[in-house]
Design a protein around this motif. Sequence first.
Motif, mmCIF file in Angstrom:
data_model
loop_
_atom_site.group_PDB
_atom_site.id
_atom_site.type_symbol
_atom_site.label_atom_id
_atom_site.label_comp_id
_atom_site.label_asym_id
_atom_site.label_seq_id
_atom_site.Cartn_x
_atom_site.Cartn_y
_atom_site.Cartn_z
ATOM 1 N N ASP A 13 -5.404 12.102 15.844
ATOM 2 C CA ASP A 13 -4.885 10.748 15.026
ATOM 3 C C ASP A 13 -3.949 10.388 15.824
ATOM 4 O O ASP A 13 -3.322 8.994 16.184
ATOM 5 C CB ASP A 13 -4.628 10.708 13.778
ATOM 6 C CG ASP A 13 -5.345 10.736 12.649
ATOM 7 O OD1 ASP A 13 -6.976 10.121 13.133
ATOM 8 O OD2 ASP A 13 -5.694 11.511 11.333
ATOM 9 N N ARG A 59 -5.208 -0.102 13.302
ATOM 10 C CA ARG A 59 -6.177 0.099 13.187
ATOM 11 C C ARG A 59 -7.462 -0.204 12.968
ATOM 12 O O ARG A 59 -8.636 -1.144 13.537
ATOM 13 C CB ARG A 59 -6.285 1.772 13.481
ATOM 14 C CG ARG A 59 -6.840 2.440 14.576
ATOM 15 C CD ARG A 59 -6.757 4.146 13.964
ATOM 16 N NE ARG A 59 -6.522 4.667 13.164
ATOM 17 C CZ ARG A 59 -5.696 5.283 13.178
ATOM 18 N NH1 ARG A 59 -4.460 5.051 13.885
ATOM 19 N NH2 ARG A 59 -4.675 5.664 11.717
ATOM 20 N N SER A 60 -7.322 -0.956 11.589
ATOM 21 C CA SER A 60 -8.598 -1.132 10.744
ATOM 22 C C SER A 60 -8.646 -2.841 11.502
ATOM 23 O O SER A 60 -10.157 -2.821 11.648
ATOM 24 C CB SER A 60 -9.031 -1.277 9.262
ATOM 25 O OG SER A 60 -7.360 -1.978 9.559
ATOM 26 N N ASP A 116 -2.886 6.380 17.677
ATOM 27 C CA ASP A 116 -1.856 6.051 17.831
ATOM 28 C C ASP A 116 -1.053 4.743 19.230
ATOM 29 O O ASP A 116 -0.375 4.424 18.717
ATOM 30 C CB ASP A 116 -0.824 6.796 15.981
ATOM 31 C CG ASP A 116 -1.719 6.462 14.925
ATOM 32 O OD1 ASP A 116 -2.853 5.786 14.817
ATOM 33 O OD2 ASP A 116 -1.756 7.139 14.388
ATOM 34 N N TYR A 145 2.547 5.172 8.446
ATOM 35 C CA TYR A 145 1.553 5.620 8.908
ATOM 36 C C TYR A 145 -0.090 4.598 7.966
ATOM 37 O O TYR A 145 -0.471 3.824 8.159
ATOM 38 C CB TYR A 145 0.914 6.814 8.363
ATOM 39 C CG TYR A 145 1.257 7.805 9.048
ATOM 40 C CD1 TYR A 145 0.329 8.270 10.239
ATOM 41 C CD2 TYR A 145 1.994 9.351 8.942
ATOM 42 C CE1 TYR A 145 1.082 9.335 11.362
ATOM 43 C CE2 TYR A 145 2.454 9.591 9.654
ATOM 44 C CZ TYR A 145 2.391 9.941 11.020
ATOM 45 O OH TYR A 145 2.290 10.657 11.847
ATOM 46 N N ARG A 146 1.015 3.981 7.080
ATOM 47 C CA ARG A 146 0.020 2.826 6.176
ATOM 48 C C ARG A 146 -0.113 1.279 7.456
ATOM 49 O O ARG A 146 -1.521 1.046 7.267
ATOM 50 C CB ARG A 146 -0.040 3.262 5.038
ATOM 51 C CG ARG A 146 -0.531 1.227 4.678
ATOM 52 C CD ARG A 146 -1.674 2.356 4.512
ATOM 53 N NE ARG A 146 -2.745 1.208 3.513
ATOM 54 C CZ ARG A 146 -4.027 1.017 4.086
ATOM 55 N NH1 ARG A 146 -4.440 2.145 4.903
ATOM 56 N NH2 ARG A 146 -5.365 0.118 3.851
ATOM 57 N N ASP A 158 0.773 -1.088 0.482
ATOM 58 C CA ASP A 158 0.037 0.017 -0.101
ATOM 59 C C ASP A 158 0.844 1.155 -0.327
ATOM 60 O O ASP A 158 0.892 2.618 -0.481
ATOM 61 C CB ASP A 158 -0.825 -0.024 1.155
ATOM 62 C CG ASP A 158 -1.973 -1.494 1.256
ATOM 63 O OD1 ASP A 158 -1.666 -1.691 0.007
ATOM 64 O OD2 ASP A 158 -2.873 -0.735 1.898
ATOM 65 N N ASP A 187 -12.862 7.666 18.724
ATOM 66 C CA ASP A 187 -12.888 8.850 17.526
ATOM 67 C C ASP A 187 -12.530 10.057 18.216
ATOM 68 O O ASP A 187 -12.558 10.881 16.841
ATOM 69 C CB ASP A 187 -14.630 8.507 16.957
ATOM 70 C CG ASP A 187 -14.212 7.393 16.255
ATOM 71 O OD1 ASP A 187 -13.365 6.451 16.357
ATOM 72 O OD2 ASP A 187 -15.308 6.637 16.037
ATOM 73 N N ASP A 202 -2.501 2.691 10.142
ATOM 74 C CA ASP A 202 -3.799 2.420 9.841
ATOM 75 C C ASP A 202 -4.540 0.707 9.619
ATOM 76 O O ASP A 202 -5.382 1.114 10.044
ATOM 77 C CB ASP A 202 -4.664 3.660 8.594
ATOM 78 C CG ASP A 202 -4.453 4.772 8.243
ATOM 79 O OD1 ASP A 202 -3.888 5.076 9.364
ATOM 80 O OD2 ASP A 202 -4.215 5.208 6.830
#
Length: 185
Positions: free
Chosen positions: A138, A93-94, A142, A86-87, A57, A134, A90
């Motif tokens: 960020d 996190r997902s 993180d 950061y990828r 990615d 939420d 992410d």
Amino acid sequence: MVTSNSEQDELMGLLIAVSREDRQAFQQLYEKISGRMFGLCLKLGSQQELAEEALQDAFIQIWHRAAEYHSDRGAPLSWMMTIARYRTLDLMRSRKAKQTSGDSQLEHVEDQREGPLDVSLRSAGTAELTGCFDELSDVQRDSILLSYYRGFTHDEVSEALSSPIGTVKSWIRRGLMVLKRCLER
């Protein structure tokens, strides 16, 4: 991530060529830095599959965003490593959200010791916790995920996020305060 000026110049030249959609330059760039980027992704994610996906990615983003790079964004290698970092975060996190989406409560931290958030987290359902996450910035999210869910030390979080340790500690402290207030509502 210390590199010589000649290596930085070479990476800059490759990025310029990639911005012109030069596939050979992209291949050279991949061969030159993919090992270091994969090492970072693997260190952060602790799973080979996740690291491989994050690396792929990241290189897709580099291919599409090479024209956006300019020197005030830092050294070329730092810019590309930041994309990979950061990828990876992410994806972590997902995957964490998918993994816990059906859970009614959170369990203990990995080493089975009670962590500072355990009492609050056990009493709050996953939906409430997700909503509270939420509310974090960020960097706070993180920092907390790396520290409490991946077990990173403050030094490791500092290195992973390329930020001073005092800043990381502040992000964690402030983030925990936001989570506490949110979970007490």
